[in-house]
Design a protein around this motif. Structure first.
Motif, PDB file in Angstrom:
ATOM      1  N   ALA A 116       0.835  -1.208   0.000  1.00 32.36           N
ATOM      2  CA  ALA A 116       0.000   0.000   0.000  1.00 32.36           C
ATOM      3  C   ALA A 116       0.865   1.253   0.000  1.00 32.36           C
ATOM      4  CB  ALA A 116      -0.930  -0.009   1.208  1.00 32.36           C
ATOM      5  N   GLN A 117       1.967   1.246   0.724  1.00 35.04           N
ATOM      6  CA  GLN A 117       2.853   2.411   0.784  1.00 35.04           C
ATOM      7  C   GLN A 117       3.512   2.671  -0.575  1.00 35.04           C
ATOM      8  OE1 GLN A 117       5.809   2.240   3.852  1.00 35.04           O
ATOM      9  NE2 GLN A 117       6.497   4.342   3.487  1.00 35.04           N
ATOM     10  N   GLU A 118       3.924   1.614  -1.257  1.00 33.92           N
ATOM     11  CA  GLU A 118       4.523   1.771  -2.589  1.00 33.92           C
ATOM     12  C   GLU A 118       3.504   2.325  -3.579  1.00 33.92           C
ATOM     13  OE1 GLU A 118       7.836  -1.816  -2.582  1.00 33.92           O
ATOM     14  OE2 GLU A 118       5.739  -2.293  -2.955  1.00 33.92           O
ATOM     15  N   ILE A 119       2.288   1.831  -3.505  1.00 35.23           N
ATOM     16  CA  ILE A 119       1.222   2.313  -4.391  1.00 35.23           C
ATOM     17  C   ILE A 119       0.947   3.791  -4.120  1.00 35.23           C
ATOM     18  CG2 ILE A 119      -1.241   2.117  -4.943  1.00 35.23           C
ATOM     19  CD1 ILE A 119      -0.936  -0.924  -4.356  1.00 35.23           C
ATOM     20  N   GLU A 120       0.896   4.164  -2.854  1.00 35.48           N
ATOM     21  CA  GLU A 120       0.636   5.556  -2.500  1.00 35.48           C
ATOM     22  C   GLU A 120       1.744   6.477  -3.019  1.00 35.48           C
ATOM     23  OE1 GLU A 120       0.131   8.285   1.469  1.00 35.48           O
ATOM     24  OE2 GLU A 120      -0.451   6.181   1.583  1.00 35.48           O
ATOM     25  N   THR A 121       2.984   6.028  -2.927  1.00 36.85           N
ATOM     26  CA  THR A 121       4.118   6.826  -3.411  1.00 36.85           C
ATOM     27  C   THR A 121       4.031   7.031  -4.920  1.00 36.85           C
ATOM     28  OG1 THR A 121       5.515   6.023  -1.620  1.00 36.85           O
ATOM     29  CG2 THR A 121       6.638   6.930  -3.561  1.00 36.85           C
ATOM     30  N   ILE A 122       3.734   5.962  -5.640  1.00 36.33           N
ATOM     31  CA  ILE A 122       3.613   6.060  -7.097  1.00 36.33           C
ATOM     32  C   ILE A 122       2.417   6.925  -7.469  1.00 36.33           C
ATOM     33  CG2 ILE A 122       3.160   4.751  -9.218  1.00 36.33           C
ATOM     34  CD1 ILE A 122       4.799   2.445  -7.914  1.00 36.33           C
ATOM     35  N   ASP A 123       1.319   6.780  -6.725  1.00 34.36           N
ATOM     36  CA  ASP A 123       0.135   7.583  -7.022  1.00 34.36           C
ATOM     37  C   ASP A 123       0.395   9.067  -6.791  1.00 34.36           C
ATOM     38  OD1 ASP A 123      -2.599   7.745  -7.884  1.00 34.36           O
ATOM     39  OD2 ASP A 123      -3.139   8.189  -5.797  1.00 34.36           O
ATOM     40  N   MET A 124       1.163   9.410  -5.779  1.00 33.78           N
ATOM     41  CA  MET A 124       1.521  10.811  -5.540  1.00 33.78           C
ATOM     42  C   MET A 124       2.334  11.359  -6.716  1.00 33.78           C
ATOM     43  SD  MET A 124       2.351  10.853  -1.449  1.00 33.78           S
ATOM     44  CE  MET A 124       3.430  12.234  -1.625  1.00 33.78           C
ATOM     45  N   ALA A 125       3.250  10.546  -7.218  1.00 35.41           N
ATOM     46  CA  ALA A 125       4.050  10.971  -8.376  1.00 35.41           C
ATOM     47  C   ALA A 125       3.164  11.125  -9.605  1.00 35.41           C
ATOM     48  CB  ALA A 125       5.165   9.962  -8.643  1.00 35.41           C
ATOM     49  N   ARG A 126       2.232  10.214  -9.767  1.00 35.32           N
ATOM     50  CA  ARG A 126       1.302  10.268 -10.903  1.00 35.32           C
ATOM     51  C   ARG A 126       0.462  11.546 -10.856  1.00 35.32           C
ATOM     52  NH1 ARG A 126      -3.868   6.696 -12.597  1.00 35.32           N
ATOM     53  NH2 ARG A 126      -4.517   7.177 -10.491  1.00 35.32           N
ATOM     54  N   ARG A 127      -0.032  11.874  -9.676  1.00 40.68           N
ATOM     55  CA  ARG A 127      -0.811  13.104  -9.531  1.00 40.68           C
ATOM     56  C   ARG A 127       0.032  14.339  -9.827  1.00 40.68           C
ATOM     57  NH1 ARG A 127      -3.709  11.618  -4.011  1.00 40.68           N
ATOM     58  NH2 ARG A 127      -1.601  10.946  -3.772  1.00 40.68           N
ATOM     59  N   GLY A 128       1.302  14.304  -9.422  1.00 44.78           N
ATOM     60  CA  GLY A 128       2.199  15.428  -9.688  1.00 44.78           C
ATOM     61  C   GLY A 128       2.401  15.650 -11.175  1.00 44.78           C
TER      62      GLY A 128
END
Length: 160
Positions: free
Chosen positions: A110-122
């Protein structure tokens, strides 16, 4: 009476080559969300004072984004053509990060997904800001509308 919004949006089917189910889902969601809530106001005044709602057709022709804007009844109003050179990197980055995200949701923590999702949103936010800049003085859009339009511009750039 002014109604500055998109009520229908179409993508040039000849341009789109479906990449995968995830991208197709992104397209469907972006179109649905865009139609549900958007602010889209072409700044060129029309003789009869028409100020929306609008139908929008997006395509890419000779490396340029073409926004064909029509009245509610389908009668053409104007066509806006934007160079896409400044969008190449954000589009490439967006697809790279989306691929990572789709792979991560299948096997990452879940933490890895959240990190990638934050980058995606950026990356997505950067693309929306760039689009807003390019539309400045031509079409007024809010940030949510720009984000959804950026998603659809990316879909138009999918190649085999």
């Amino acid at each position: 009476m002014s109604d500055p919004r998109i009520i229908n949006i179409e993508l040039d089917e000849a341009t789109i080559l479906w990449r995968n189910a995830d991208i197709e889902q992104e397209r469907r969601i972006a179109i649905f969300d865009l139609i549900e809530e958007n602010h889209f106001k072409p700044l060129r005044e029309h003789e009869d004072g028409y100020a929306g709602p609008y139908k929008l057709h997006l395509s890419v022709q000779e490396g340029r984004l073409v926004l064909s804007i029509a009245r509610e009844n389908g009668e053409a109003l104007e066509t806006l053509i934007l160079a896409l050179g400044r969008f190449r990197r954000p589009i490439r980055d967006y697809f790279a990060i989306c691929d990572s995200y789709y792979q991560a949701i299948r096997k990452a923590t879940a933490q890895e997904i959240e990190t990638i999702d934050m980058a995606r949103r950026g990356v997505h936010d950067h693309g929306a800001e760039l689009l807003t800049e390019r539309l400045d003085g031509k079409i007024e859009v809010d940030f949510k509308t720009a984000r959804r339009l950026f998603t659809l511009i990316c879909v138009l750039h999918i190649k085999n």
